[in-house]
Scaffold this motif. Sequence first.
Motif, PDB file in Angstrom:
ATOM      1  N   ARG A 143      -9.083  21.261  -1.525  1.00 36.15           N
ATOM      2  CA  ARG A 143      -8.596  20.032  -0.889  1.00 36.15           C
ATOM      3  C   ARG A 143      -7.071  20.000  -0.813  1.00 36.15           C
ATOM      4  NH1 ARG A 143     -10.805  16.808  -4.327  1.00 36.15           N
ATOM      5  NH2 ARG A 143     -12.822  16.861  -3.243  1.00 36.15           N
ATOM      6  N   GLY A 144      -6.542  19.479   0.302  1.00 36.82           N
ATOM      7  CA  GLY A 144      -5.115  19.184   0.402  1.00 36.82           C
ATOM      8  C   GLY A 144      -4.210  20.385   0.548  1.00 36.82           C
ATOM      9  N   HIS A 145      -4.662  21.412   1.245  1.00 38.65           N
ATOM     10  CA  HIS A 145      -3.844  22.609   1.446  1.00 38.65           C
ATOM     11  C   HIS A 145      -2.829  22.327   2.553  1.00 38.65           C
ATOM     12  CE1 HIS A 145      -3.941  27.321   1.651  1.00 38.65           C
ATOM     13  NE2 HIS A 145      -2.712  26.838   1.538  1.00 38.65           N
ATOM     14  N   ALA A 146      -1.566  22.149   2.169  1.00 38.75           N
ATOM     15  CA  ALA A 146      -0.531  21.708   3.109  1.00 38.75           C
ATOM     16  C   ALA A 146      -0.176  22.804   4.109  1.00 38.75           C
ATOM     17  CB  ALA A 146       0.718  21.280   2.348  1.00 38.75           C
ATOM     18  N   LEU A 147       0.149  22.395   5.327  1.00 39.96           N
ATOM     19  CA  LEU A 147       0.476  23.353   6.374  1.00 39.96           C
ATOM     20  C   LEU A 147       1.771  24.111   6.100  1.00 39.96           C
ATOM     21  CD1 LEU A 147      -0.460  21.332   9.596  1.00 39.96           C
ATOM     22  CD2 LEU A 147      -1.808  23.091   8.417  1.00 39.96           C
ATOM     23  N   ASP A 148       2.681  23.522   5.333  1.00 34.46           N
ATOM     24  CA  ASP A 148       3.947  24.200   5.036  1.00 34.46           C
ATOM     25  C   ASP A 148       3.928  24.776   3.615  1.00 34.46           C
ATOM     26  OD1 ASP A 148       3.995  21.831   3.638  1.00 34.46           O
ATOM     27  OD2 ASP A 148       6.045  21.294   4.216  1.00 34.46           O
ATOM     28  N   CYS A 149       2.743  25.129   3.126  1.00 37.24           N
ATOM     29  CA  CYS A 149       2.630  25.642   1.753  1.00 37.24           C
ATOM     30  C   CYS A 149       1.476  26.646   1.693  1.00 37.24           C
ATOM     31  CB  CYS A 149       2.401  24.487   0.785  1.00 37.24           C
ATOM     32  SG  CYS A 149       2.535  24.966  -0.950  1.00 37.24           S
ATOM     33  N   ARG A 156       8.318  29.702  -7.172  1.00 34.37           N
ATOM     34  CA  ARG A 156       8.919  29.148  -8.386  1.00 34.37           C
ATOM     35  C   ARG A 156      10.180  29.884  -8.829  1.00 34.37           C
ATOM     36  NH1 ARG A 156       3.190  28.138 -11.679  1.00 34.37           N
ATOM     37  NH2 ARG A 156       2.478  26.442 -10.317  1.00 34.37           N
ATOM     38  N   VAL A 157      10.550  30.938  -8.143  1.00 36.31           N
ATOM     39  CA  VAL A 157      11.806  31.602  -8.482  1.00 36.31           C
ATOM     40  C   VAL A 157      12.956  30.747  -7.967  1.00 36.31           C
ATOM     41  CG1 VAL A 157      10.742  33.888  -8.400  1.00 36.31           C
ATOM     42  CG2 VAL A 157      11.853  32.965  -6.346  1.00 36.31           C
ATOM     43  N   PRO A 158      14.147  30.898  -8.522  1.00 33.50           N
ATOM     44  CA  PRO A 158      15.286  30.109  -8.038  1.00 33.50           C
ATOM     45  C   PRO A 158      15.591  30.401  -6.571  1.00 33.50           C
ATOM     46  CG  PRO A 158      15.776  31.101 -10.176  1.00 33.50           C
ATOM     47  CD  PRO A 158      14.507  31.736  -9.695  1.00 33.50           C
ATOM     48  N   ASP A 159      15.690  29.360  -5.774  1.00 30.37           N
ATOM     49  CA  ASP A 159      16.120  29.449  -4.378  1.00 30.37           C
ATOM     50  C   ASP A 159      15.350  30.511  -3.599  1.00 30.37           C
ATOM     51  OD1 ASP A 159      17.631  28.726  -2.187  1.00 30.37           O
ATOM     52  OD2 ASP A 159      19.235  30.155  -2.625  1.00 30.37           O
ATOM     53  N   PRO A 160      14.043  30.380  -3.468  1.00 31.02           N
ATOM     54  CA  PRO A 160      13.271  31.404  -2.756  1.00 31.02           C
ATOM     55  C   PRO A 160      13.608  31.441  -1.270  1.00 31.02           C
ATOM     56  CG  PRO A 160      11.914  29.488  -3.197  1.00 31.02           C
ATOM     57  CD  PRO A 160      13.200  29.271  -3.937  1.00 31.02           C
ATOM     58  N   ALA A 161      13.467  32.611  -0.690  1.00 32.16           N
ATOM     59  CA  ALA A 161      13.716  32.765   0.743  1.00 32.16           C
ATOM     60  C   ALA A 161      12.683  31.991   1.540  1.00 32.16           C
ATOM     61  CB  ALA A 161      13.684  34.238   1.123  1.00 32.16           C
ATOM     62  N   ALA A 162      13.086  31.496   2.700  1.00 33.69           N
ATOM     63  CA  ALA A 162      12.189  30.744   3.570  1.00 33.69           C
ATOM     64  C   ALA A 162      12.199  31.359   4.964  1.00 33.69           C
ATOM     65  CB  ALA A 162      12.605  29.277   3.630  1.00 33.69           C
ATOM     66  N   GLU A 163      11.150  31.058   5.718  1.00 36.11           N
ATOM     67  CA  GLU A 163      11.026  31.576   7.074  1.00 36.11           C
ATOM     68  C   GLU A 163      10.224  30.590   7.917  1.00 36.11           C
ATOM     69  OE1 GLU A 163       8.818  35.210   6.981  1.00 36.11           O
ATOM     70  OE2 GLU A 163       7.127  34.342   5.890  1.00 36.11           O
ATOM     71  N   ASP A 164      10.357  30.715   9.243  1.00 38.93           N
ATOM     72  CA  ASP A 164       9.536  29.926  10.148  1.00 38.93           C
ATOM     73  C   ASP A 164       8.159  30.564  10.265  1.00 38.93           C
ATOM     74  OD1 ASP A 164      11.497  28.058  10.707  1.00 38.93           O
ATOM     75  OD2 ASP A 164      12.279  29.176  12.423  1.00 38.93           O
ATOM     76  N   VAL A 165       7.125  29.723  10.210  1.00 42.86           N
ATOM     77  CA  VAL A 165       5.736  30.164  10.305  1.00 42.86           C
ATOM     78  C   VAL A 165       5.070  29.354  11.411  1.00 42.86           C
ATOM     79  CG1 VAL A 165       3.560  30.438   9.077  1.00 42.86           C
ATOM     80  CG2 VAL A 165       5.721  30.670   7.836  1.00 42.86           C
ATOM     81  N   SER A 166       4.429  30.048  12.359  1.00 41.63           N
ATOM     82  CA  SER A 166       3.837  29.378  13.516  1.00 41.63           C
ATOM     83  C   SER A 166       2.351  29.682  13.610  1.00 41.63           C
ATOM     84  CB  SER A 166       4.532  29.827  14.807  1.00 41.63           C
ATOM     85  OG  SER A 166       5.914  29.528  14.784  1.00 41.63           O
ATOM     86  N   PHE A 167       1.586  28.696  14.111  1.00 41.11           N
ATOM     87  CA  PHE A 167       0.148  28.865  14.260  1.00 41.11           C
ATOM     88  C   PHE A 167      -0.404  27.751  15.148  1.00 41.11           C
ATOM     89  CE2 PHE A 167       1.297  27.591   9.822  1.00 41.11           C
ATOM     90  CZ  PHE A 167       1.269  26.216  10.005  1.00 41.11           C
ATOM     91  N   ALA A 168      -1.642  27.931  15.576  1.00 38.93           N
ATOM     92  CA  ALA A 168      -2.337  26.928  16.375  1.00 38.93           C
ATOM     93  C   ALA A 168      -3.206  26.074  15.458  1.00 38.93           C
ATOM     94  CB  ALA A 168      -3.199  27.597  17.437  1.00 38.93           C
ATOM     95  N   ARG A 199      -2.426  22.053  19.037  1.00 38.86           N
ATOM     96  CA  ARG A 199      -0.962  22.114  19.072  1.00 38.86           C
ATOM     97  C   ARG A 199      -0.495  23.431  18.469  1.00 38.86           C
ATOM     98  NH1 ARG A 199       3.066  18.171  15.555  1.00 38.86           N
ATOM     99  NH2 ARG A 199       5.053  19.080  16.241  1.00 38.86           N
ATOM    100  N   TRP A 200       0.528  24.025  19.079  1.00 35.71           N
ATOM    101  CA  TRP A 200       1.207  25.186  18.496  1.00 35.71           C
ATOM    102  C   TRP A 200       2.333  24.648  17.611  1.00 35.71           C
ATOM    103  CZ3 TRP A 200       0.083  30.109  17.921  1.00 35.71           C
ATOM    104  CH2 TRP A 200       1.093  31.007  17.536  1.00 35.71           C
ATOM    105  N   LEU A 201       2.243  24.896  16.317  1.00 36.24           N
ATOM    106  CA  LEU A 201       3.117  24.263  15.341  1.00 36.24           C
ATOM    107  C   LEU A 201       3.953  25.310  14.617  1.00 36.24           C
ATOM    108  CD1 LEU A 201       3.760  21.543  13.855  1.00 36.24           C
ATOM    109  CD2 LEU A 201       2.007  22.214  12.194  1.00 36.24           C
ATOM    110  N   THR A 202       5.209  24.998  14.374  1.00 38.92           N
ATOM    111  CA  THR A 202       6.085  25.841  13.568  1.00 38.92           C
ATOM    112  C   THR A 202       6.582  25.035  12.377  1.00 38.92           C
ATOM    113  OG1 THR A 202       6.811  27.141  15.474  1.00 38.92           O
ATOM    114  CG2 THR A 202       8.209  27.200  13.516  1.00 38.92           C
ATOM    115  N   VAL A 203       6.427  25.607  11.175  1.00 41.37           N
ATOM    116  CA  VAL A 203       6.873  24.960   9.948  1.00 41.37           C
ATOM    117  C   VAL A 203       7.782  25.921   9.195  1.00 41.37           C
ATOM    118  CG1 VAL A 203       4.770  23.578   9.802  1.00 41.37           C
ATOM    119  CG2 VAL A 203       4.889  25.782   8.602  1.00 41.37           C
ATOM    120  N   ARG A 204       8.471  25.381   8.209  1.00 45.22           N
ATOM    121  CA  ARG A 204       9.325  26.185   7.341  1.00 45.22           C
ATOM    122  C   ARG A 204       8.596  26.372   6.018  1.00 45.22           C
ATOM    123  NH1 ARG A 204      13.319  29.684   8.679  1.00 45.22           N
ATOM    124  NH2 ARG A 204      14.927  29.834   7.056  1.00 45.22           N
ATOM    125  N   ASP A 205       8.484  27.623   5.571  1.00 41.86           N
ATOM    126  CA  ASP A 205       7.726  27.902   4.353  1.00 41.86           C
ATOM    127  C   ASP A 205       8.392  29.051   3.599  1.00 41.86           C
ATOM    128  OD1 ASP A 205       5.745  27.816   2.424  1.00 41.86           O
ATOM    129  OD2 ASP A 205       4.100  28.324   3.776  1.00 41.86           O
TER     130      ASP A 205
END
Length: 278
Positions: free
Chosen positions: A153-159, A196-208, A216-222
């Motif tokens: 339950r509750g699996h977030a789109l940006d996680c 959980r590491v300090p300041d982890p790298a992030a990237e744009d992630v896209s999906f339908a 909707r075609w959505l882009t999030v930061r993860d």
Amino acid sequence: MTTPSSAAPAGPAAPAGPLCTRETITADLEALGVQSGETLLVHSSLSALGWVAGGPVAVVQALLAVLGSGGTLVVPALTGENSDPADWSNPPVVAEWWPVIRAAMPAYDPLITPTTGIGVIPETVRTWPGAVRSDHPQTSFAAIGPRAGEITRGHALDCRFGEHSPLARLEAAGARVLLLGAGFGTCTCFHLAEYRVPDPAAEDVSFAVTTPQGRRWLTVRDTVADSDCFELLGADFERDHPVRRGTVGAATTRLFDLEPAVAYAEQWLTAHGPRRNG
């Protein structure tokens, strides 16, 4: 002048053994230490087991038999093809196709979107009667058992693999990890440590995805998910922490607690320089 050979013509090669059945797999899992009533995250390779009478169905039946009615079976149910074609490399597609693919990609549906790239056992779990699946369009998990709803339950789109994913709920539930013929490179719980590491790298992630307004075609930061070092990380974890090793059929199999594996991975990734912002 040639003489006809008296030898019988060669037939197809015999299947590689050993011969495994639901009963032998059940016995091997019990000998390894899988316990009735526990919550178990399984990464698997059917081919590593040998020749399995009943294929993936027999394997899932054996896992459920050992876990019993009080246990919960969890598998990754990944769908990585629901992603930006600009990032595809195996194989790549020409740039002119990218907008068409983005517009045409079917939205993720936990009931019908098949798993890809992780073998037939997770797909068998996903389609099992009573199975439930989390809502992330790329990194969902499927589960069977009394804790299945709680875990998924509750699996977030940006996680994909972080605090709002089934991995964090598996950690809280005291789950164990079973590598059933699979290596540490497939061990998704290590991804939780990347968040959980300090300041982890992030990237744009896209999906339908499907929204209340429709597809909707959505882009999030993860957080970046990178398993390239997981085999080395796993070898160090196995050296420093208790890991039960055995065989199921012909498959080398490992069983260990998820929570200390994540804690060890967090320390290891911090010390060995994971990808970070900046």
